[in-house]
Design a protein around this motif. Sequence first.
Motif: not given
Length: 507
Positions: A115, A126, A460, A483
Amino acid sequence: MTAVDTPAGLFGPLFAAVQECGLFPDSKTFADARPRRAPAAILADWQAEQPEGGEGLRRFVLANFDLPQDWADPPLDQRPLAAHIEALWPLLTRAASEPAPGSSELWLPHAYVVPGGRFRELYYWDSYFTMLGLARSGQQQLVENMIANFGSLLDRIGHIPNGTRSYYVSRSHPPFFHLMAALSRDVSAEGRRQRLGWMVREHEYWMDGAVGLAPGAAVRRVVRLADGALLNRYWDDSDRPRDESWREDVALAAEAEAREAGTLWRDLRAAAESGWDFSSRWLADGQSLGSIRTTRLVPVDLNALLFGLEQAIAAEAEGLGDRAMAADYAARAEARARAIADHLWHEGGGHYADFDLDKDASSDRLTAAAAFPLFAGLASGERAARSAAALRRLLRRGGLMTTLCDSGQQWDAPNGWAPLQWIAITGLRRYGETQLADAIADRWIAMVEAHYAATGQLLEKYDVVACSAGSGGEYGTETGFGWTNGVTLELLAIRDRKAGRSGGDDA
């Protein structure tokens, strides 16, 4: 479940000393550190030396461990957002490698995408949203590799952990593997059978303990309600402080004197399995983390995803000629759909909600998880329309808020998260609620584009009220970010297609 040694187990009193004195601002730092030699030898030397004070402990740790490095954003550039995201994929990709002895890293056979920020490993739920963007970017081999990595974890561990660290093995994450499997372009019978086997393995993990479970009883992740309906909850097989948040968990247990520490820690861990760590959704009083009671709630998102898993197994089994398996899992999906309709709908609020085991009723708290039954195709037309009206209450200038409660936790107002935007947009479009779906998508894209233009970063989480960086919780807002990249790239492609520009097929 395969037992593995975590840093807390390997280094015992040394681990506790480092975490409890706050040697590093982020508790995850030492949990991710790589020992330079055998853990037993390091521990023996520490016990013999007993270095005094924080500085002595720091010197010992730095002499015996390599500390992890966080993600660093590339320099600000002038590329359009989509081109910038595609340029980020190689920077977030990690090659398969052998973990250092005593490290918390889990081995993976193929390359994968992390991520970003403090999240240096492969994460389960994710990755589905990241993989949407990878597929859109033409990175199909990386998509196949990540599916195979998750399959390898199912083969070796018996489930897909929260993330690829030893301290995550006692729990999983929202079960998105069947949706990842659907992204594969390997249509060979061998590949299909392998993915079907992995899906069945995951279902067995979530349903462990269901056979013979009495009405009103619960075991691990399975709950049988008083009327016999079989549903699932989030859980963790450990009731110890989390390695990655040891100091915080120990401190919380000391503050929450009325709570038995093991029960409190398991509820914290179960919330981590949910991915919503943390949210007023799990809190008895809606505000205090010490009141967390995750294991006493039957989550609507989890059960919608397991319905999707059961449907996916049934469809693939049918396609491969196993009619008995297909009939079995179709019946399971049908039974779960009835149970969700009966127990996970809040009539007064007009939305889907978690079921409270202690109150024997659905919760009245509206959260973005209410969109999952639409995403899974579980809702009737009437309930979908009422759900859309309820979800509109969460809509703000930058997209969909997670809840209506501002508790200071990150999975609450005013924060919005890319995966929940995607679930809501996709679910609403599935039922023809395109006006709200488009409003969420347009507002999210506008916010992400504006923040990228100003900072060069993708985050995030975002504050969708102020259209700025999100906040709250145990750590700062991270950049990268898997994501957000994947969902935003998909939404940009869909927008371009609707505008008549080249952007590929709609998702």
